[in-house]
Scaffold this active site. Structure first.
Site, PDB file in Angstrom:
ATOM      1  CE  LYS A   1      -3.070   2.662   3.077  1.00  0.00           C
ATOM      2  NZ  LYS A   1      -4.023   2.293   4.174  1.00  0.00           N
TER       3      LYS A   1
ATOM      4  CG  ASP B   1      -5.510   7.737   4.940  1.00  0.00           C
ATOM      5  OD1 ASP B   1      -6.476   8.552   4.292  1.00  0.00           O
ATOM      6  OD2 ASP B   1      -5.787   6.417   5.349  1.00  0.00           O
TER       7      ASP B   1
ATOM      8  CE  LYS C   1      -6.496   8.306   8.396  1.00  0.00           C
ATOM      9  NZ  LYS C   1      -7.057   7.179   9.162  1.00  0.00           N
TER      10      LYS C   1
ATOM     11  CG  ASP D   1      -1.828   5.227   5.055  1.00  0.00           C
ATOM     12  OD1 ASP D   1      -1.847   4.076   5.795  1.00  0.00           O
ATOM     13  OD2 ASP D   1      -3.135   5.515   4.577  1.00  0.00           O
TER      14      ASP D   1
ATOM     15  CG  ASP E   1      -9.823   7.213   7.022  1.00  0.00           C
ATOM     16  OD1 ASP E   1      -8.705   7.040   6.323  1.00  0.00           O
ATOM     17  OD2 ASP E   1      -9.834   7.208   8.394  1.00  0.00           O
TER      18      ASP E   1
ATOM     19  CD  GLU F   1      -6.660   5.266   2.667  1.00  0.00           C
ATOM     20  OE1 GLU F   1      -7.448   5.139   3.414  1.00  0.00           O
ATOM     21  OE2 GLU F   1      -5.517   4.807   3.091  1.00  0.00           O
TER      22      GLU F   1
ATOM     23  NE  ARG G   1     -10.735  -1.419   3.987  1.00  0.00           N
ATOM     24  CZ  ARG G   1     -11.357  -1.442   5.224  1.00  0.00           C
ATOM     25  NH1 ARG G   1     -12.354  -2.180   5.249  1.00  0.00           N
ATOM     26  NH2 ARG G   1     -10.713  -1.168   6.368  1.00  0.00           N
TER      27      ARG G   1
HETATM   28  N1  BES Z   1      -4.082   4.484   7.080  1.00  0.00           N
HETATM   29  C1  BES Z   1      -5.206   4.084   7.855  1.00  0.00           C
HETATM   30  C2  BES Z   1      -5.004   3.061   8.955  1.00  0.00           C
HETATM   31  C3  BES Z   1      -3.936   3.417  10.049  1.00  0.00           C
HETATM   32  C4  BES Z   1      -4.372   3.996  11.099  1.00  0.00           C
HETATM   33  C5  BES Z   1      -2.538   3.236   9.865  1.00  0.00           C
HETATM   34  C6  BES Z   1      -3.550   4.278  12.076  1.00  0.00           C
HETATM   35  C7  BES Z   1      -1.867   3.686  10.652  1.00  0.00           C
HETATM   36  C8  BES Z   1      -2.083   4.148  11.795  1.00  0.00           C
HETATM   37  C9  BES Z   1      -6.420   3.380   6.832  1.00  0.00           C
HETATM   38  O1  BES Z   1      -6.336   3.803   5.646  1.00  0.00           O
HETATM   39  C10 BES Z   1      -7.657   3.724   7.687  1.00  0.00           C
HETATM   40  O2  BES Z   1      -7.933   4.948   8.016  1.00  0.00           O
HETATM   41  N2  BES Z   1      -8.510   2.861   8.114  1.00  0.00           N
HETATM   42  C11 BES Z   1      -9.786   3.089   8.881  1.00  0.00           C
HETATM   43  C12 BES Z   1     -10.738   1.956   7.993  1.00  0.00           C
HETATM   44  C13 BES Z   1     -12.147   2.087   8.762  1.00  0.00           C
HETATM   45  C14 BES Z   1     -12.677   3.463   7.896  1.00  0.00           C
HETATM   46  C15 BES Z   1     -12.909   1.136   8.018  1.00  0.00           C
HETATM   47  C16 BES Z   1      -9.537   2.756  10.219  1.00  0.00           C
HETATM   48  O3  BES Z   1      -8.783   1.679  10.570  1.00  0.00           O
HETATM   49  O4  BES Z   1     -10.150   3.462  10.847  1.00  0.00           O
HETATM   50 ZN    ZN Z   2      -4.717   4.486   4.995  1.00  0.00          ZN
HETATM   51 ZN    ZN Z   3      -7.600   5.554   5.531  1.00  0.00          ZN
END
Ligand code: BES
Ligand code: ZN
Ligand code: ZN
Length: 493
Positions: free
Chosen positions: A258, A263, A270, A281, A340, A342, A344
């Site tokens: 990824k 992000d 966020k 990210d 968010d 994104e 996947r």
């Molecule tokens: N990049 C984030 C995940 C992340 C969070 C990585 C903290 C490192 C530290 C990812 O893109 C994300 O925001 N995931 C969301 C998914 C949710 C919306 C289903 C999450 O984990 O909150």
């Molecule tokens: Zn992310």
């Molecule tokens: Zn995200």
């Protein structure tokens, strides 16, 4: 930092700090784990160290003025802990890493290394990983003093093997430190175009073919996930393919990382606190880049294809909206319920392409979910797969490489949670077990008979606390060493 190996006598080796390993002895004493010292010299060190409370526990560093008879300016006594069950390489690496960090102000450091090839490799690797610093963006505060020269002292008999070991360690540490640099680089200095260029530059001169899809090519090939995530940013997305195909390859491996260079969450934005960490990210992409460099440099006999879908997730005027339906590379339609989620989306396209080549194993690595950190904490990666053997292979490789990783399930019942009334699937599922529902989403893009492993490194990729062992603050270079070990495992057949 330069790292060399020599077979000079420790006591007469000129240096600022001479590092000598110790372990707990009988009763309240300590014992040396060193070679090349006379019994009298050893006893003097033991007396001096115990008199200031050294116990030999792992990672303990005690600085002593050098006793008479030593050319070194000072002695640094380094605890390795109880070695009754043998020397644990990760304990050794962490002890050496923290010692080198503590001694970073010295010009020349000599370490009496255990002259076993594996130990020399671990010591050299940890010295190079532990002395990492990221100063490229320091301006007035740029450090003026050069980083230390480190020499590993081994026995004469071990000199030739030790030289090979430090050459191997240099390849690995360069790759891990490259991966750390990419993660630490500010997001205004590394956008998707820059990340693609860095991927290409990282294998210059190596037998790796690099192909880059720009937004036109992504459109032509139907990469709807990468395009949708990237469309809110003025910095367009890219897809990078890196192909290493040595003669006599024993197996084929695809590694997919990824590469979200920042992000924000997009329209599902966020919170402000800690958002700066989302420059990291692209830790999965950084792992793929480091691994490709190391695997090709070492000449491991496995065909390895690296895939890096990269985009900047921004809430611009053209950004995708919650509710949008997009079509992925393999034709699957996805209802984007949360912009968010994104990672996947970009991975789905790259996985869709990777499966067409039917490699023996596909591994993707991603800073995918906050839920990964809730489940496993900040240092242990979550490993999911569509078959037990592949998951075990990766977990074992991680263990051998000295990276913490733990098997996680992909329970079938979670599949229903990504059902969408409008499209084939939605991009979010059950919040409980969020790491697993993200894995369940990715699994949709993998045929059942294609061995596939998914590694979530949201925690281990970025160290937001203080440095420990050989791990610095910021980018850690997570998964580079695991990938190299997987390639070695596959090459061994
Ligand atoms: N990049 C984030 C995940 C992340 C969070 C990585 C903290 C490192 C530290 C990812 O893109 C994300 O925001 N995931 C969301 C998914 C949710 C919306 C289903 C999450 O984990 O909150
Ligand atoms: Zn992310
Ligand atoms: Zn995200």
């Amino acid at each position: 930092m330069t790292l060399t190996v020599a077979a000079t006598t420790p006591s007469t080796t000129a240096c600022d700090a001479l590092v000598i390993a110790i372990m707990p002895g009988k009763g309240k004493t300590i014992a040396l784990a060193a070679h090349g010292l006379s019994a009298a010299q050893g006893n003097r060190i033991i007396d001096a160290a115990t008199s200031v409370g050294a116990t030999g526990k792992s990672g303990e560093l005690t600085i002593l003025p050098a006793p008479t008879g030593f050319t070194a300016k000072k002695i640094a006594v380094l605890g390795l802990g109880d070695m009754a069950k043998g020397l644990d390489l990760e304990v050794l690496r962490n002890a050496v890493g923290s010692a080198v960090r503590s001694l970073s102000g010295n010009k020349k450091i000599a370490i009496i290394a255990s002259p076993v090839a594996d130990h020399v490799l671990a010591t050299a690797l940890a010295a190079q990983l532990g002395s990492y610093s990221f100063t490229e963006f320091k301006g007035k505060a740029k450090p003026k003093s050069p980083s230390p020269n480190i020499v590993l002292l081994v026995t004469k008999a071990a000199l030739t093997e030790s030289k090979k070991a430090i050459a191997n360690a240099a390849v690995l540490s360069q790759a891990v430190n490259l991966s750390r640099d990419l993660v630490n680089t500010p997001p205004n200095a590394l956008n998707p175009i820059g990340l693609a260029a860095a991927a290409k530059g990282s294998v210059a001169g190596l037998p790796v073919k690099v192909t880059i899809w720009d937004e036109k090519a992504l459109k032509r090939d139907g990469c709807g996930g990468i395009l949708a995530v990237g469309q809110g940013s003025v910095n367009p997305p890219r897809l990078v393919k890196m192909e290493y195909s040595p003669a006599g390859a024993k197996a084929s491996l695809a590694i997919v990382g990824k590469g979200i260079t920042f992000d924000t969450g997009g329209i599902s934005i966020k919170p402000a606190a800690g958002m700066d960490e989302m420059k990291g990210d692209m830790g999965g992409a950084a792992a793929v880049i480091g691994a490709m460099q190391a695997i090709a440099t070492l000449g491991i006999k496995v065909k390895v294809t690296g895939w890096i879908p990269t985009a900047e997730n921004m809430p611009g005027g053209n950004a995708q909206r919650p509710g949008d339906v997009i079509t992925m590379f393999d034709g699957t339609t996805v209802e984007v319920l949360n912009t968010d989620a994104e990672g996947r989306l970009v991975l789905a396209d790259a996985l869709g392409m990777a499966v067409l080549e039917k490699p023996d194993l596909i591994i993707d690595v991603a800073t995918l979910t906050g839920a990964q950190r809730i489940a496993l904490g900040s240092r242990t990666a979550g490993v999911m797969a569509n078959n037990d053997d592949s998951r075990s292979l990766v977990c074992t490789a991680a263990d051998e490489a000295g990276e913490a990783a733990w098997p996680m399930p992909l329970p079938e019942y979670l599949r229903a949670s990504i059902d969408s009334p409008t499209a084939d699937i939605a991009n979010i599922g059950d919040r409980l077990g969020g790491m697993l529902s993200a894995g369940i989403f990715l699994k949709e893009f993998i045929p059942d008979d294609q061995p596939w492993v998914h590694i979530d490194i949201a925690g281990p990729s970025f160290n937001d606390k203080g440095p420990y062992g050989y791990t610095p603050k910021g980018g850690t270079g997570s998964t580079v060493r695991t990938f190299v070990q997987v390639a070695k495992t596959l090459a061994a057949g």
